[in-house]
Design a protein around this motif. Structure first.
Motif, PDB file in Angstrom:
ATOM      1  N   PRO A  19       1.210 -26.551 -35.074  1.00  0.00           N
ATOM      2  CA  PRO A  19       1.026 -25.735 -36.286  1.00  0.00           C
ATOM      3  C   PRO A  19       0.880 -24.233 -35.985  1.00  0.00           C
ATOM      4  CG  PRO A  19      -0.974 -26.974 -35.818  1.00  0.00           C
ATOM      5  CD  PRO A  19       0.019 -27.347 -34.758  1.00  0.00           C
ATOM      6  N   ARG A  20       1.131 -23.846 -34.761  1.00  0.00           N
ATOM      7  CA  ARG A  20       1.118 -22.436 -34.340  1.00  0.00           C
ATOM      8  C   ARG A  20      -0.232 -21.754 -34.512  1.00  0.00           C
ATOM      9  NH1 ARG A  20       5.546 -18.494 -35.843  1.00  0.00           N
ATOM     10  NH2 ARG A  20       4.784 -17.523 -33.964  1.00  0.00           N
ATOM     11  N   LEU A  21      -1.304 -22.490 -34.211  1.00  0.00           N
ATOM     12  CA  LEU A  21      -2.600 -21.815 -34.130  1.00  0.00           C
ATOM     13  C   LEU A  21      -2.531 -20.872 -32.933  1.00  0.00           C
ATOM     14  CD1 LEU A  21      -4.926 -24.899 -34.821  1.00  0.00           C
ATOM     15  CD2 LEU A  21      -3.931 -23.260 -36.431  1.00  0.00           C
ATOM     16  N   TYR A  22      -1.724 -21.272 -31.942  1.00  0.00           N
ATOM     17  CA  TYR A  22      -1.406 -20.427 -30.783  1.00  0.00           C
ATOM     18  C   TYR A  22       0.057 -20.667 -30.434  1.00  0.00           C
ATOM     19  CZ  TYR A  22      -6.446 -20.007 -30.167  1.00  0.00           C
ATOM     20  OH  TYR A  22      -7.766 -19.762 -30.362  1.00  0.00           O
ATOM     21  N   ASP A  23       0.636 -19.767 -29.670  1.00  0.00           N
ATOM     22  CA  ASP A  23       2.008 -19.948 -29.185  1.00  0.00           C
ATOM     23  C   ASP A  23       1.994 -20.107 -27.671  1.00  0.00           C
ATOM     24  OD1 ASP A  23       3.398 -19.834 -31.606  1.00  0.00           O
ATOM     25  OD2 ASP A  23       3.347 -17.643 -31.614  1.00  0.00           O
ATOM     26  N   PRO A  24       2.933 -20.909 -27.137  1.00  0.00           N
ATOM     27  CA  PRO A  24       2.984 -21.093 -25.684  1.00  0.00           C
ATOM     28  C   PRO A  24       3.313 -19.781 -24.958  1.00  0.00           C
ATOM     29  CG  PRO A  24       4.565 -22.530 -26.806  1.00  0.00           C
ATOM     30  CD  PRO A  24       3.950 -21.664 -27.843  1.00  0.00           C
ATOM     31  N   VAL A  25       2.938 -19.751 -23.703  1.00  0.00           N
ATOM     32  CA  VAL A  25       3.293 -18.619 -22.848  1.00  0.00           C
ATOM     33  C   VAL A  25       4.711 -18.830 -22.317  1.00  0.00           C
ATOM     34  CG1 VAL A  25       2.686 -17.418 -20.711  1.00  0.00           C
ATOM     35  CG2 VAL A  25       0.872 -18.318 -22.194  1.00  0.00           C
ATOM     36  N   GLU A  26       4.999 -20.093 -22.009  1.00  0.00           N
ATOM     37  CA  GLU A  26       6.355 -20.463 -21.574  1.00  0.00           C
ATOM     38  C   GLU A  26       6.743 -21.766 -22.250  1.00  0.00           C
ATOM     39  OE1 GLU A  26       7.116 -20.691 -17.267  1.00  0.00           O
ATOM     40  OE2 GLU A  26       5.436 -19.288 -17.121  1.00  0.00           O
ATOM     41  N   GLY A  27       8.054 -21.988 -22.347  1.00  0.00           N
ATOM     42  CA  GLY A  27       8.538 -23.229 -22.928  1.00  0.00           C
ATOM     43  C   GLY A  27       8.615 -23.147 -24.439  1.00  0.00           C
ATOM     44  N   GLN A  28       8.953 -24.270 -25.044  1.00  0.00           N
ATOM     45  CA  GLN A  28       9.171 -24.290 -26.485  1.00  0.00           C
ATOM     46  C   GLN A  28       8.562 -25.522 -27.139  1.00  0.00           C
ATOM     47  OE1 GLN A  28      13.439 -23.985 -26.897  1.00  0.00           O
ATOM     48  NE2 GLN A  28      13.211 -22.065 -28.042  1.00  0.00           N
ATOM     49  N   VAL A  29       8.110 -25.315 -28.361  1.00  0.00           N
ATOM     50  CA  VAL A  29       7.681 -26.420 -29.212  1.00  0.00           C
ATOM     51  C   VAL A  29       8.667 -26.482 -30.372  1.00  0.00           C
ATOM     52  CG1 VAL A  29       5.850 -27.323 -30.686  1.00  0.00           C
ATOM     53  CG2 VAL A  29       5.268 -26.081 -28.584  1.00  0.00           C
ATOM     54  N   LEU A  30       9.273 -27.655 -30.562  1.00  0.00           N
ATOM     55  CA  LEU A  30      10.267 -27.793 -31.622  1.00  0.00           C
ATOM     56  C   LEU A  30       9.825 -28.800 -32.668  1.00  0.00           C
ATOM     57  CD1 LEU A  30      11.961 -27.731 -28.614  1.00  0.00           C
ATOM     58  CD2 LEU A  30      13.744 -27.171 -30.252  1.00  0.00           C
ATOM     59  N   LEU A  31      10.130 -28.475 -33.906  1.00  0.00           N
ATOM     60  CA  LEU A  31       9.873 -29.377 -35.021  1.00  0.00           C
ATOM     61  C   LEU A  31      11.183 -29.543 -35.770  1.00  0.00           C
ATOM     62  CD1 LEU A  31       7.988 -30.889 -37.006  1.00  0.00           C
ATOM     63  CD2 LEU A  31       7.554 -28.687 -38.096  1.00  0.00           C
ATOM     64  N   ASP A  32      11.589 -30.762 -36.012  1.00  0.00           N
ATOM     65  CA  ASP A  32      12.877 -31.045 -36.657  1.00  0.00           C
ATOM     66  C   ASP A  32      14.021 -30.369 -35.896  1.00  0.00           C
ATOM     67  OD1 ASP A  32      11.141 -32.124 -38.527  1.00  0.00           O
ATOM     68  OD2 ASP A  32      11.422 -30.527 -39.988  1.00  0.00           O
ATOM     69  N   GLY A  33      13.876 -30.244 -34.596  1.00  0.00           N
ATOM     70  CA  GLY A  33      14.925 -29.650 -33.775  1.00  0.00           C
ATOM     71  C   GLY A  33      14.937 -28.131 -33.755  1.00  0.00           C
ATOM     72  N   VAL A  34      14.000 -27.500 -34.435  1.00  0.00           N
ATOM     73  CA  VAL A  34      13.971 -26.038 -34.532  1.00  0.00           C
ATOM     74  C   VAL A  34      12.700 -25.512 -33.848  1.00  0.00           C
ATOM     75  CG1 VAL A  34      13.951 -24.073 -36.142  1.00  0.00           C
ATOM     76  CG2 VAL A  34      15.114 -26.195 -36.778  1.00  0.00           C
TER      77      VAL A  34
END
Ligand code: M5T
Ligand code: MG
Length: 242
Positions: free
Chosen positions: A55-70
């Protein structure tokens, strides 16, 4: 194929702002609609931190989090909130009626929908016993309900939003084993198309999960079903025996 409801963490590393060392390192997994993914690991392993990135309370430093492919950083926050319901480890109730707390701004939800959600969350009987039912007042911070009642109200609140993805952070720990089992069975029946990610302390909560991720010191050290991990994962065996 539709990617609706698919959650993917791709080589995710995360450190809290200002912190020197990461609390999550190289996390990769995929959770699909209809699946239950469980995350287990000792206190401080990074379970809550891991959930907070979707839910983007924080964002990663590296890599990706995808939801529904986005990638989630390309999605509108309001859109993420619609698709993902997080039941936090310390769920919050605000001053207002039970109905207000369950709707949480979703004014379109009918009383019938609130009762349905309460039934799944095993919270309908204690609400019915209250003189004013759904209109009973909750004190600021939920001080006039028990820990288990609070957890069930917050689970019901998540159900009311009908999300594609549920994140439960230790949401069953204040419940006795029988209520926990009933709740999860009801949940499974009503969320057949949803993607469910459960953080748990109690092994019995997660033995039925399609995949269990064993988190240790910010890393996924092992993964598999309960039966597989019993055979292959010393860390998992330790948790089971503790
Ligand atoms: C993992 C630190 C925490 C720990 C590590 C939530 C939070 C955590 N941390 C922060 O620095 N700031 C924060 O806002 O991150 O913590 P976690 O992800 O909360 O671990 P957990 O959920 O596996 O633990 P628990 O106790 O809930 O089982 O070093 O200090
Ligand atoms: Mg936690």
């Amino acid at each position: 194929a539709s990617l609706a409801g698919v959650v993917e963490y791709r080589n995710v590393t995360f450190a809290y702002p200002g912190a020197e060392s990461p609390v999550l390192s190289n996390i990769s997994f995929t959770a699909r609609p209809g699946q239950t993914i469980a995350i287990i690991g000792s206190t401080g392993a990074g379970k809550t931190s891991l959930l907070s990135l979707l839910p983007r309370l924080y964002d990663p430093v590296e890599g990706q989090v995808l939801l529904d492919g986005v990638p989630v950083d390309q999605l509108d926050r309001a859109e993420i909130t619609k698709r993902v319901a997080l039941v936090p480890q310390r769920p919050y109730l605000f001053s207002g009626t039970i109905a207000h707390n369950l709707r949480f701004g979703r004014t379109e939800a009918t009383d019938q929908e609130l009762w349905n959600a309460l039934r799944v969350a095993q919270g309908d009987s204690f609400v019915r016993e209250k003189t004013n039912g759904l209109d009973s007042r909750i004190a600021q911070g939920g001080t006039n309900v028990s820990g288990g009642q609070r957890q069930r109200l917050c689970i019901a609140r998540a159900l009311v939003t009908k999300p594609r993805v549920y994140l439960f952070d230790d949401s069953f720990s204040a419940l006795d084993v029988a209520t926990d089992a009933r709740l999860r069975a009801a949940l499974k029946d009503t969320t057949t198309d949803a993607t469910v990610i459960i953080v748990a302390q109690r092994i019995s909560t997660i033995t039925g999960a399609d995949q269990i991720l064993v988190l240790d010191n910010g890393r996924i050290v092992d993964r598999g079903t309960h039966e597989e991990l019993l055979e292959t994962s010393p860390t998992y065996q330790e948790i089971v025996e503790s």
